[in-house]
Design a protein around this motif. Structure first.
Motif, PDB file in Angstrom:
ATOM      1  N   ARG A   5       0.844  -1.198   0.000  1.00 20.03           N
ATOM      2  CA  ARG A   5       0.000   0.000   0.000  1.00 20.03           C
ATOM      3  C   ARG A   5       0.879   1.248   0.000  1.00 20.03           C
ATOM      4  O   ARG A   5       0.661   2.179  -0.771  1.00 20.03           O
ATOM      5  CB  ARG A   5      -0.898  -0.014   1.228  1.00 20.03           C
ATOM      6  CG  ARG A   5      -1.674   1.266   1.428  1.00 20.03           C
ATOM      7  CD  ARG A   5      -2.313   1.293   2.788  1.00 20.03           C
ATOM      8  NE  ARG A   5      -3.180   2.430   2.937  1.00 20.03           N
ATOM      9  CZ  ARG A   5      -3.735   2.764   4.068  1.00 20.03           C
ATOM     10  NH1 ARG A   5      -3.537   2.018   5.154  1.00 20.03           N
ATOM     11  NH2 ARG A   5      -4.503   3.824   4.150  1.00 20.03           N
ATOM     12  N   GLN A  55       1.393   4.030  -2.948  1.00 21.57           N
ATOM     13  CA  GLN A  55       1.108   5.428  -2.619  1.00 21.57           C
ATOM     14  C   GLN A  55       2.302   6.325  -2.962  1.00 21.57           C
ATOM     15  O   GLN A  55       2.118   7.446  -3.440  1.00 21.57           O
ATOM     16  CB  GLN A  55       0.749   5.544  -1.139  1.00 21.57           C
ATOM     17  CG  GLN A  55      -0.019   6.790  -0.803  1.00 21.57           C
ATOM     18  CD  GLN A  55      -0.724   6.674   0.549  1.00 21.57           C
ATOM     19  OE1 GLN A  55      -0.534   5.716   1.290  1.00 21.57           O
ATOM     20  NE2 GLN A  55      -1.535   7.654   0.859  1.00 21.57           N
ATOM     21  N   LYS A  88      -1.625   8.221  -4.575  1.00 17.20           N
ATOM     22  CA  LYS A  88      -2.987   7.896  -4.138  1.00 17.20           C
ATOM     23  C   LYS A  88      -2.970   6.649  -3.267  1.00 17.20           C
ATOM     24  O   LYS A  88      -2.182   5.737  -3.475  1.00 17.20           O
ATOM     25  CB  LYS A  88      -3.891   7.643  -5.347  1.00 17.20           C
ATOM     26  CG  LYS A  88      -4.121   8.862  -6.205  1.00 17.20           C
ATOM     27  CD  LYS A  88      -5.043   8.525  -7.350  1.00 17.20           C
ATOM     28  CE  LYS A  88      -5.292   9.756  -8.208  1.00 17.20           C
ATOM     29  NZ  LYS A  88      -6.175   9.468  -9.323  1.00 17.20           N
ATOM     30  N   ASP A  89      -3.899   6.629  -2.325  1.00 16.20           N
ATOM     31  CA  ASP A  89      -4.050   5.465  -1.457  1.00 16.20           C
ATOM     32  C   ASP A  89      -4.880   4.414  -2.189  1.00 16.20           C
ATOM     33  O   ASP A  89      -6.053   4.650  -2.483  1.00 16.20           O
ATOM     34  CB  ASP A  89      -4.737   5.884  -0.155  1.00 16.20           C
ATOM     35  CG  ASP A  89      -4.852   4.751   0.851  1.00 16.20           C
ATOM     36  OD1 ASP A  89      -4.617   3.582   0.476  1.00 16.20           O
ATOM     37  OD2 ASP A  89      -5.190   5.030   2.007  1.00 16.20           O
ATOM     38  N   SER A  95      -9.535   2.751   3.837  1.00 19.84           N
ATOM     39  CA  SER A  95      -8.193   3.296   4.048  1.00 19.84           C
ATOM     40  C   SER A  95      -7.960   3.801   5.466  1.00 19.84           C
ATOM     41  O   SER A  95      -6.819   3.862   5.915  1.00 19.84           O
ATOM     42  CB  SER A  95      -7.907   4.409   3.043  1.00 19.84           C
ATOM     43  OG  SER A  95      -8.821   5.470   3.207  1.00 19.84           O
TER      44      SER A  95
END
Length: 149
Positions: free
Chosen positions: A119, A123, A128-129, A137
């Motif tokens: 993740r 990112q 962006k997550d 999130s």
């Protein structure tokens, strides 16, 4: 831990990440090696008599240690009772290494740490997550602060 026997039996019938006939010796003193069909399904290690469809038992692979005991054998012990070991004998050292690697990857904590690592890598690259699109999130289970060193 609470579990439903029928749910465990249903889980044991799911496709396995790994399965093989291995020699297995339980943790009791005087226990002898028996041939068992061993199946890794998610984070459970099921073991069966070679001629039966229902599992004899299952090990939940959380808070456990997988260690090589001999060139073609390994053991599984649990943090709350490290002296209580389940021993497994493989056909080769290569098979033993494959099983040990798969068992170490099977725990929820390993999967959670991997998810957090990837993740963060995504990112960094995209800005962006990747979990945001799923609306999860902000959940604490996906946060770095929850990791123990």
């Amino acid at each position: 831990m609470r579990y439903n026997e029928k749910e465990l039996q249903a889980l044991s019938r799911q496709p396995a990440e790994m399965a093989a006939e291995l020699g297995m010796r339980g943790p009791k003193k005087g226990s002898v090696v028996k041939r068992r069909l061993v199946k890794l399904v998610v984070n459970f290690l099921f073991y069966f008599r070679t001629d039966e469809a229902e599992p004899v038992g299952a090990l939940l692979l959380e808070h456990c240690r997988v260690a090589q005991e001999e060139p073609s054998g390994f053991s599984i012990s649990f943090l709350e009772d490290p002296e209580r070991k389940y021993h497994f004998e493989c056909c080769s050292e290569e098979q033993c290494q494959e099983w040990m690697a798969a068992l170490r990857r099977a725990s929820y904590e390993f999967m959670r740490r991997s998810l957090i690592f990837y993740r963060n890598e995504i990112q960094k690259v995209t800005g962006k997550d990747p979990l945001e699109q799923f609306g999860i999130s902000e959940e604490t289970r996906f946060q770095l602060s929850g990791l123990k060193a």
